[in-house]
Design an enzyme around this catalytic site. Sequence first.
Site, PDB file in Angstrom:
ATOM      1  N   ILE A 172      14.622 -16.206 -13.188  1.00  0.00           N
ATOM      2  CA  ILE A 172      15.682 -18.043 -12.031  1.00  0.00           C
ATOM      3  C   ILE A 172      15.147 -18.537 -12.994  1.00  0.00           C
ATOM      4  CG2 ILE A 172      15.932 -18.991 -10.021  1.00  0.00           C
ATOM      5  CD1 ILE A 172      16.418 -16.772  -8.298  1.00  0.00           C
ATOM      6  N   GLU A 194      -2.290   4.703  -2.478  1.00  0.00           N
ATOM      7  CA  GLU A 194      -1.172   4.961  -1.784  1.00  0.00           C
ATOM      8  C   GLU A 194      -0.072   6.592  -1.648  1.00  0.00           C
ATOM      9  OE1 GLU A 194      -2.952   4.704   0.456  1.00  0.00           O
ATOM     10  OE2 GLU A 194      -4.917   3.650   0.426  1.00  0.00           O
ATOM     11  N   SER A 241       6.094   6.080  -5.465  1.00  0.00           N
ATOM     12  CA  SER A 241       7.274   6.487  -4.868  1.00  0.00           C
ATOM     13  C   SER A 241       7.614   7.804  -4.643  1.00  0.00           C
ATOM     14  CB  SER A 241       7.853   4.911  -5.756  1.00  0.00           C
ATOM     15  OG  SER A 241       8.111   4.315  -5.455  1.00  0.00           O
TER      16      SER A 241
END
Length: 387
Positions: A341, A367, A370
């Site tokens: 944008i 952590e 995915s």
Amino acid sequence: MHFALTEEQRMIVDTTRAFVEAELYPHEALVERTGHLPMELIREVQAKAMAAGLYAANMPEEVGGAGLDTLSWLLYERELGRANYALHWTCVARPSNILLAGTEAQRQKYLYPCLRGETWDCLAMTEPGAGSDLRGMQATARQDGGDWVLNGTKHFISHADIAGFTIAFMATGEEETPRGKKKKITAFFVDKGTPGFTVRDGYRNVSHRGYSNAILEFDDCRIPQENILGELHKGFDVANEWLGATRLQVAATCLGRAARALGHALSYAADRRQFGQQIGKFQGISFKLADMAMELKAAELLTWEAGWKFDQGSVTDADMAMAKLKATEVLAMVADEAIQIHGGMGLMDELPLERIWRDARVERIWEGTSEIQRHIISRELLRPLGA
């Protein structure tokens, strides 16, 4: 579940956001430019965080923390997450909850100094040959009389350079399981300066400038029996009991950065004019904004629900995995669209967007990647069906 924030939660959000904007934002340019967080700056901001009651706010009241419920803590983490990671994590430290698993003697030596801001902790699990597969770790600890002797290497260990000690997870044996032999893991406190324990500089990271990682080397490092955290061979148990909410913490800090990026995108879309009108009126821009806001809202709801369920005792691994997965992927999407944008200006360091974009990349890796989160979710879906 009530969706309205309590008066206390609104106060936590307002206080933390005001602190972040006044005390952390002004130092972001320095940290981003140098990749370094000077100790004098750490101490300056740390003192202000303590005065504001924001330091170690994740800890229960009985040990000197704020005693926040999980949802309130996540709201606090979201606001801190708006700022450069090194600044908020180091200067407004949240000691690892795993320190609460220690004996009173261990709390006196390790937990309370962290709460007082005298030192920092770090966790050492990941190895060059064992990332997500912690059972594949090669670092070992063997008993020798009343002591344990540690050998091996850990890497990607966050802020080990300033930590006064590490909690090192080591293989201490093997056990037979239906799927074959698996390592038994034990957690050990290891003080910096212990002979045979060396902290070396880690890798240069594209994400989170100023937030260091290190390589830890253990070469016949001898420590006493009382340095075991939890029970022998029960390192996974103590980690699972006390570190479960770290995925929610990652999710919450990602929400903060995504909200900041969306805020910049909205302001720019309203102010920037092309072809005689605000660019936010062009469908190509307005639809991006709508999608960004919708995805961010979805990530927030997943995270807040998991936090609420955590306190009810009903949270599942899949709940936390969904929150972490959604929030980290939404952050990547929102950061990228915010730059689109802004056009070329979005990649300039006058704005925080290029930093947020870079920083977003690591969140889908640490952590639990995915892919690991998707594995956790699908496993929980299939288990009731015997698959």
